[in-house]
Design a protein around this motif. Structure first.
Motif, PDB file in Angstrom:
ATOM      1  N   THR A 108       0.830  -1.058   0.038  1.00 50.76           N
ATOM      2  CA  THR A 108      -0.078  -0.133  -0.064  1.00 50.76           C
ATOM      3  C   THR A 108       0.854   1.219   0.012  1.00 50.76           C
ATOM      4  N   ASN A 109       0.428   2.385  -0.315  1.00 53.04           N
ATOM      5  CA  ASN A 109       0.912   3.744  -0.250  1.00 53.04           C
ATOM      6  C   ASN A 109       1.005   4.193   1.203  1.00 53.04           C
ATOM      7  N   GLY A 110       2.033   3.380   1.938  1.00 53.00           N
ATOM      8  CA  GLY A 110       2.188   3.908   3.353  1.00 53.00           C
ATOM      9  C   GLY A 110       1.197   3.164   4.289  1.00 53.00           C
ATOM     10  N   ARG A 257       6.801   6.096   1.304  1.00 47.29           N
ATOM     11  CA  ARG A 257       5.133   5.826   1.172  1.00 47.29           C
ATOM     12  C   ARG A 257       5.141   4.297   0.843  1.00 47.29           C
ATOM     13  N   VAL A 258       5.757   3.381   1.650  1.00 49.20           N
ATOM     14  CA  VAL A 258       5.379   1.840   1.236  1.00 49.20           C
ATOM     15  C   VAL A 258       4.831   1.298   2.696  1.00 49.20           C
ATOM     16  N   GLY A 259       3.720   0.844   2.541  1.00 49.85           N
ATOM     17  CA  GLY A 259       3.207  -0.186   3.684  1.00 49.85           C
ATOM     18  C   GLY A 259       2.753  -1.203   3.164  1.00 49.85           C
ATOM     19  N   TRP A 260       1.913  -2.018   4.075  1.00 51.34           N
ATOM     20  CA  TRP A 260       1.282  -3.245   3.574  1.00 51.34           C
ATOM     21  C   TRP A 260       0.319  -3.655   4.650  1.00 51.34           C
ATOM     22  N   MET A 261      -0.372  -4.760   4.179  1.00 52.76           N
ATOM     23  CA  MET A 261      -1.483  -5.679   4.704  1.00 52.76           C
ATOM     24  C   MET A 261      -1.020  -6.787   4.466  1.00 52.76           C
ATOM     25  N   ALA A 262      -1.275  -7.702   5.720  1.00 51.39           N
ATOM     26  CA  ALA A 262      -1.029  -9.207   5.505  1.00 51.39           C
ATOM     27  C   ALA A 262      -2.305  -9.900   6.209  1.00 51.39           C
ATOM     28  N   GLY A 263      -2.891 -10.779   5.570  1.00 52.42           N
ATOM     29  CA  GLY A 263      -4.119 -11.356   6.184  1.00 52.42           C
ATOM     30  C   GLY A 263      -4.765 -12.461   5.276  1.00 52.42           C
ATOM     31  N   PRO A 264      -5.963 -12.907   5.629  1.00 58.62           N
ATOM     32  CA  PRO A 264      -6.561 -13.882   4.844  1.00 58.62           C
ATOM     33  C   PRO A 264      -6.587 -13.491   3.455  1.00 58.62           C
ATOM     34  N   VAL A 265      -6.468 -14.741   2.568  1.00 58.67           N
ATOM     35  CA  VAL A 265      -6.463 -14.500   1.207  1.00 58.67           C
ATOM     36  C   VAL A 265      -7.738 -13.520   0.499  1.00 58.67           C
TER      37      VAL A 265
END
Length: 409
Positions: A108-110, A257-265
């Protein structure tokens, strides 16, 4: 010109949904401090949670090489470069012991976009999100934008700013869908114990509640504190847990501006669909820089943490010496969250300090020091000070503030 009738009354210029959003208090304070500096005033800002270090050289060099490569001048997959997703998978296993796959990651963007998309993906109108306070200013706004209702659970320094399971249970209703969890915490610097993390995770599983857990300060812990990832502590929670993270704080990369989400597919797929319309891919040069950050040495991270630790001890010492200020020792992130309630109701230079908003305004005007009042984080009577600034500025700024607050009577 005809007067509009009731049925043809002018429509509001701004939608109710967007018009109801409050400006980010931390960014507003930072902008005010910078504006005053531009006017020539010697303002010292404790507002923004932004490391004062440059991004480590190998990361910058990777970005420079990426900028020269034409393949990075084009669109790339909305969900993130495969190389970065692979690096996030490896980093997550290395740092928290959490096993995930590439299709469980969205770049994601941050971190803020990750927060927004997590709630947009999980929450429907009428859903409630339990939100421990003090909370980061963006959380309630993102929940409300998704149509959800924040249910605030207030904590204090006597409980290390962490909610108990009993408090969470008291806030739970049939409409509760999500718990927001942040450890190490912004704004308090509190770090949840492994025991509390496990207990909260088991409570969430028992009541079929999602957990959105923000782990962006995971590397910034002190005094033997441990940043425990909730889906690692409680593996049975993994199917209803979204982990948020990013490179901003750990690697001094706030502007990249680099983020992320991690979770169920299924959740990540839905959030990726949203991002494909919202912003498409994160800038490829930033993504390539993030690959280097996550895959490279952690030596620079250790050096920054050592500096933050030194500043942490200094700011607690200085704040604790100010009459009327009580400052618990934070064990994570780079924030101090002192209580200033004992100063409310007193006068400073002829003005009565009714709220911590008044007190922060006086500190900015008369001491030329910018802090964020606790109202921004859901708990009036406190200040948040980021100690992610140079040692000299830190000492000078808190000393100036202390001299002013000593005038309170």
């Amino acid at each position: 010109m005809a007067t509009p009738t009731a049925s043809h009354a002018p429509k509001p210029r701004i939608s109710a949904r967007i018009g109801g959003i409050a400006e980010s208090a931390t960014l507003a304070v930072d902008a005010k401090a910078k504006a005053l500096k531009a006017e020539g005033r010697p303002v010292i800002g404790f507002g923004a949670g932004e490391p004062d270090f440059p991004t480590p050289a190998p990361i910058v060099e990777a970005a420079q090489a990426a900028a020269a490569d034409p393949k990075n001048h084009r669109y790339s997959p909305a969900g993130g470069l495969p190389e970065l997703k692979a690096a996030i998978v490896a980093k997550t296993k290395r740092d928290s012991g959490y096993d995930i796959a590439a299709n469980q990651v969205l770049v994601t963007n941050g971190g803020k976009q990750a927060v927004y998309q997590a709630f947009a993906t999980l929450v429907d109108p009428g859903d409630e999100v339990i939100l421990p306070a003090p909370y980061w200013t963006t959380y309630p706004e993102a929940i409300a934008l998704a149509g959800g209702t924040p249910v605030v659970v207030t904590t204090g320094p006597e409980q290390d700013y962490m909610p108990s399971v009993e408090q969470l249970e008291a806030a739970r209703t049939e409409n509760t869908k999500v718990l927001l969890w942040c450890s190490p915490s912004n704004p308090t610097g509190a770090v949840a114990s492994r025991e509390l993390t496990e207990a909260v995770g088991r409570w969430a599983v028992e009541h079929d509640i999602w957990v959105v857990t923000d782990e962006i300060y995971e590397h910034l812990v002190y005094d033997g504190a441990e940043a425990v990832s909730m889906p690692v502590a409680v593996p049975e929670l993994a199917d209803k847990c979204v982990v948020l993270n990013g490179v901003a704080k750990t690697y001094a990369m706030t502007g990249w501006r680099v983020g992320w989400m991690a979770g169920p597919v299924d959740v990540i797929k839905a959030a990726t669909n949203l991002q494909s319309h919202l912003s498409s891919n994160v800038a490829n040069v930033s993504q390539r820089a993030a690959v280097e950050a996550l895959s490279g040495s952690l030596d620079a991270v250790a050096e920054m943490r050592e500096a933050f630790d030194r500043r942490r001890r200094l700011i607690v010492e200085l704040l604790s010496a100010i009459p009327g200020v009580e400052c618990p020792t934070p064990r994570g992130a780079f924030y101090a969250y002192p209580a200033v309630g004992a100063l409310l109701g007193k006068e400073i230079r002829g003005q009565k300090m009714e709220t911590s908003l008044d007190l922060a305004a006086a500190v900015l005007e008369h001491a030329e020091v910018a802090v964020v009042p606790g109202e921004a984080f859901g708990t009036p009577g406190f200040f948040r000070l980021s100690y992610a600034l140079g040692d000299d500025d830190l000492r000078t700024g808190v000393t100036r503030m202390g001299e002013l607050l000593a005038e309170a009577k």
